[in-house]
Design an enzyme around this catalytic site. Sequence first.
Site, PDB file in Angstrom:
ATOM      1  N   GLU B  52      75.774  -3.846 -34.793  1.00 35.25           N
ATOM      2  CA  GLU B  52      76.458  -2.427 -34.516  1.00 35.25           C
ATOM      3  C   GLU B  52      76.818  -2.096 -33.147  1.00 35.25           C
ATOM      4  O   GLU B  52      77.293  -1.172 -32.976  1.00 35.25           O
ATOM      5  CB  GLU B  52      74.681  -1.484 -34.352  1.00 35.25           C
ATOM      6  CG  GLU B  52      74.344  -1.462 -35.624  1.00 35.25           C
ATOM      7  CD  GLU B  52      73.405  -2.631 -36.386  1.00 35.25           C
ATOM      8  OE1 GLU B  52      73.621  -3.276 -35.475  1.00 35.25           O
ATOM      9  OE2 GLU B  52      72.852  -2.678 -36.919  1.00 35.25           O
ATOM     10  N   PHE B 114      57.738   0.910 -39.684  1.00 39.65           N
ATOM     11  CA  PHE B 114      58.557  -0.371 -39.968  1.00 39.65           C
ATOM     12  C   PHE B 114      60.138   0.787 -39.492  1.00 39.65           C
ATOM     13  O   PHE B 114      60.309   1.435 -40.094  1.00 39.65           O
ATOM     14  CB  PHE B 114      58.688  -0.725 -41.705  1.00 39.65           C
ATOM     15  CG  PHE B 114      59.667  -1.471 -41.822  1.00 39.65           C
ATOM     16  CD1 PHE B 114      59.909  -3.135 -41.318  1.00 39.65           C
ATOM     17  CD2 PHE B 114      61.076  -1.761 -42.444  1.00 39.65           C
ATOM     18  CE1 PHE B 114      60.912  -3.632 -41.242  1.00 39.65           C
ATOM     19  CE2 PHE B 114      62.059  -2.232 -42.814  1.00 39.65           C
ATOM     20  CZ  PHE B 114      61.495  -3.752 -42.185  1.00 39.65           C
ATOM     21  N   GLN B 115      61.081   0.273 -38.899  1.00 36.32           N
ATOM     22  CA  GLN B 115      62.283   0.127 -38.348  1.00 36.32           C
ATOM     23  C   GLN B 115      61.863   1.674 -37.326  1.00 36.32           C
ATOM     24  O   GLN B 115      62.761   1.987 -37.305  1.00 36.32           O
ATOM     25  CB  GLN B 115      62.334   0.229 -39.146  1.00 36.32           C
ATOM     26  CG  GLN B 115      63.186  -1.556 -39.841  1.00 36.32           C
ATOM     27  CD  GLN B 115      64.529  -1.394 -40.128  1.00 36.32           C
ATOM     28  OE1 GLN B 115      65.304  -0.871 -41.236  1.00 36.32           O
ATOM     29  NE2 GLN B 115      65.130  -2.972 -40.173  1.00 36.32           N
ATOM     30  N   LYS B 164      64.750  10.096 -42.259  1.00 36.31           N
ATOM     31  CA  LYS B 164      65.155   9.738 -43.687  1.00 36.31           C
ATOM     32  C   LYS B 164      64.900  11.061 -44.739  1.00 36.31           C
ATOM     33  O   LYS B 164      65.737  11.482 -45.065  1.00 36.31           O
ATOM     34  CB  LYS B 164      64.650   8.196 -44.232  1.00 36.31           C
ATOM     35  CG  LYS B 164      64.845   8.235 -45.532  1.00 36.31           C
ATOM     36  CD  LYS B 164      64.927   6.513 -46.355  1.00 36.31           C
ATOM     37  CE  LYS B 164      64.827   6.412 -46.799  1.00 36.31           C
ATOM     38  NZ  LYS B 164      65.415   5.070 -48.043  1.00 36.31           N
ATOM     39  N   MET B 475      84.436 -15.808 -13.569  1.00 37.15           N
ATOM     40  CA  MET B 475      83.995 -14.470 -12.540  1.00 37.15           C
ATOM     41  C   MET B 475      82.763 -15.117 -12.185  1.00 37.15           C
ATOM     42  O   MET B 475      82.860 -14.691 -10.429  1.00 37.15           O
ATOM     43  CB  MET B 475      84.294 -13.349 -13.207  1.00 37.15           C
ATOM     44  CG  MET B 475      84.102 -12.220 -12.063  1.00 37.15           C
ATOM     45  SD  MET B 475      85.568 -12.258 -10.521  1.00 37.15           S
ATOM     46  CE  MET B 475      86.492 -10.785 -11.284  1.00 37.15           C
TER      47      MET B 475
HETATM   48  C1  LIG Z   1      76.925  -8.048 -21.087  1.00 41.39           C
HETATM   49  C2  LIG Z   1      77.290  -8.853 -19.522  1.00 41.39           C
HETATM   50  N1  LIG Z   1      76.196  -9.767 -19.430  1.00 41.39           N
HETATM   51  C3  LIG Z   1      76.629 -10.609 -18.503  1.00 41.39           C
HETATM   52  C4  LIG Z   1      77.308  -9.769 -17.754  1.00 41.39           C
HETATM   53  C5  LIG Z   1      78.246 -11.188 -16.154  1.00 41.39           C
HETATM   54  N2  LIG Z   1      79.429 -11.277 -16.316  1.00 41.39           N
HETATM   55  C6  LIG Z   1      80.624 -10.707 -15.524  1.00 41.39           C
HETATM   56  S1  LIG Z   1      81.698 -11.322 -16.242  1.00 41.39           S
HETATM   57  C7  LIG Z   1      80.881 -13.071 -16.335  1.00 41.39           C
HETATM   58  C8  LIG Z   1      81.923 -13.653 -17.514  1.00 41.39           C
HETATM   59  C9  LIG Z   1      83.092 -13.437 -17.820  1.00 41.39           C
HETATM   60  O1  LIG Z   1      83.046 -14.380 -18.031  1.00 41.39           O
HETATM   61  P1  LIG Z   1      84.582 -14.627 -19.336  1.00 41.39           P
HETATM   62  O2  LIG Z   1      85.213 -13.729 -20.388  1.00 41.39           O
HETATM   63  O3  LIG Z   1      85.329 -16.384 -19.656  1.00 41.39           O
HETATM   64  O4  LIG Z   1      86.130 -14.195 -18.125  1.00 41.39           O
HETATM   65  P2  LIG Z   1      86.709 -14.823 -16.946  1.00 41.39           P
HETATM   66  O5  LIG Z   1      86.133 -14.196 -16.236  1.00 41.39           O
HETATM   67  O6  LIG Z   1      86.037 -16.533 -17.348  1.00 41.39           O
HETATM   68  O7  LIG Z   1      87.645 -14.600 -17.367  1.00 41.39           O
HETATM   69  C10 LIG Z   1      79.913 -12.581 -16.513  1.00 41.39           C
HETATM   70  C11 LIG Z   1      78.310 -12.998 -17.211  1.00 41.39           C
HETATM   71  C12 LIG Z   1      78.383  -8.786 -18.250  1.00 41.39           C
HETATM   72  N3  LIG Z   1      79.599  -8.067 -17.320  1.00 41.39           N
HETATM   73  N4  LIG Z   1      78.104  -8.604 -19.501  1.00 41.39           N
END
Ligand SMILES: Cc1ncc(C[n+]2csc(CCOP(=O)(O)OP(=O)(O)O)c2C)c(N)n1
Lengths: 157, 570
Positions: B52, B114-115, B164, B475
């Site tokens: 979803e 449920f749910q 529902k 990042m």
């Molecule tokens: C759902 C979610 N969980 C954690 C984060 C924290 N976060 C921000 S950037 C990042 C890393 C992203 O990694 P990637 O997709 O490999 O991109 P890159 O920075 O390597 O280009 C994380 C874990 C987030 N923004 N969103």
Amino acid sequence: MSERILSVLVEDKPGVLARVSSTISRRGFNINSLSVGPTNIEGRSKMTIVTELDAVEQVKKQLNKLVNVIKIVELDPNMTIETEVLLLKVSINKDSQTSVIEKASLSNATSVDVGQDFAIFELTGSSKELDKFEALMKPFGIIEMVRGGRIALQSNL
Amino acid sequence: MTKEQLTGAELVIRGLEYLNVSTVFGVPGGAILPAYDPLYDSPIRHILARHEQGAGHMAEGYAQATGELGVVIATSGPGATNLITPLANALMDSTPLLAITGQVASTAIGNDAFQEAYTVGLSMAATKHNYLITDASEIPQVLKEAKFIATTGRPGPVLVDIPKDILNQVAAWVEPGDLDLPGYKPTTEPNPKMVQQASSLIKKSKKPILYVGGGIIHSKANNELFELATKFHIPVVTTLMGRGAFPDGHELCLEMPGMHGNYTATTSIQNADLLIAIGVRFDDRVTANPSFFAQNAKVIHADIDPAEIGKVRDAQVPIVGDAKSVIKGLIEALGDEKLDTENWVSELKEMKTEFPLSYKQEDKGPLKVPYVLEELQKLTKEEAIVVAGVGQHQMWVSQHWNFTEPNTWLNSGGLGTMGYALPAAIGAKTAYPDKLVLALDGDGCFQMTCQELITASTENIPIKIVVFNNGNHGMVRQWQKIFYNSKFSASELTHDTPDYLKLAESMGAVGLRMMEKSDIEKVFNKMLEINDRPVLVDCVVDPEDMVFPMVPAGGSNDQIIMNEEDLKNL
Ligand SMILES: Cc1ncc(C[n+]2csc(CCOP(=O)(O)OP(=O)(O)O)c2C)c(N)n1
Ligand SMILES: [Mg+2]
């Protein structure tokens, strides 16, 4: 910080109280008092919210974004008639009985129930008057107390 | 004549058709099953997502690419809770979304059936508004209201929760009537007095900056913005959400300011004497520490959402209104005024030459994302819709891709939701089957929603995905390098697990890989040629690379870190 009083006209729809209170808490603001009840207009309720905020403008704007909020007026404390209700249950015994009842009637509190060892008083008035009455009763032993939310109307609106 | 009697479920589908909904994204389940029955016979196209969250992002991508309502359907309980992330994402980025969720029978609500989940409560802070239907006869009117609220004013997500038994209840189809929303009256026409005040500030300004964002795109005001900027020679910065609102490459376009903005865009704001802020919200990724932000500038702040004005920064001239009307008003009020901005424009032009975005791609060295992006854009002849994830790659795309049209750049700006790119690209491609849709994703982000590749191939939605595979949450790694002594706690992924080629193939897509400079042209050309299936390119890139410029969170925009050298002086 001084208190600010918001009078919020809302649609009487399910969940509206939850929407308003969660909008306020989500922005990290506290509520000193909140009361809600019907108005003279069908389908409309009014909330009176008392807060201590410098950021009241931001709260007003955020509340205004709620679809069920129709109008928000910040009341001018100098022009506002404000009242609150209190129920207070205090212990009494033979020695204190007279003094308690005397003090209560001097404070304009009405006794609504008296038992063997307790009395319940009702008082309507400003928050300060209610505070004062509470302090007056404290030495006798307050068993239980409840205060209703503050409600307010501006006299020149 | 007796009115046509329909079930609540049929009213939902009829209602969506009545609102001209042509595509919905979703996942069925017990409580929403009644609605899936008439949906089967409806001309509305349903795209079956694999999660979803994916369905929600698809609806967002659809909405962001078209500027129209996106619709997502889910069942009660876990279906609805899985929708919370896209709802919160849409709220942050002002995306018009309608979510329809099934709920347990009204007689069972509150019994931990449920749910059962308290969907209205859970989504209250993640939606612009939400509803619980209590009688089937309400459905057509509520759907009309929901669409109106989602798409007008500051757009946003609206959720309609339907038990529902209500979906099975029979009621008459009554064409929805006028809306009765006494508490919802967005102001679109600006107060002319405010517009006048703004124009007199603009006339006096020697160093104005148009600071514009997503509001321009929502209001389809890009042509008016172009006229305002070019007629009066006012330089423009476009925020992350506003990329494409004013064309990159134009001499007045300074592109993105902020944490990873380019030097000139960020500095232009610091040096400006006037900010003409339209459809922006002074986000902390733009302002850094607001006390050091644009200290010499007066502020005109126009937004359709009054709550944004004065929230972060006081405005000398607040204007509540739709961006398009505001800009039209400003153009009219300024008339034939000649602004004295010549020095300012040329000062900024020199700054651009002196402080360009830079990167070094060595011939035999590991691939750098900025280089790959620039090569990719050269190879794509047509205007693509570009969708990014969240992280280093996202910042590089925003920095290095040339955006010239609105609605061609989709990303998760406000919430920063990893996993957004692939499903959002599917949504965009569903809306525009003939356009090139590129998901430029990170490996970490991709792994959050990669099962939607199955949706793309089985539903015949041939998007193209480039996974910038640095084997890392890049990042996060960058921050750990700078602020945590290179202690790489839980930021490492792996380069080779999954094997992206096999993953793509197993999910019905074509997998390609590029490792070095000499692969780029060949691989991208192949990717661009294949149009009968989704294509995934595993683009192996340098894990050590960092995004610059950078202003650390809470820092001052006067202190921009331009490169690794600068880090030593931190
Ligand atoms: C759902 C979610 N969980 C954690 C984060 C924290 N976060 C921000 S950037 C990042 C890393 C992203 O990694 P990637 O997709 O490999 O991109 P890159 O920075 O390597 O280009 C994380 C874990 C987030 N923004 N969103
Ligand atoms: Mg990565």
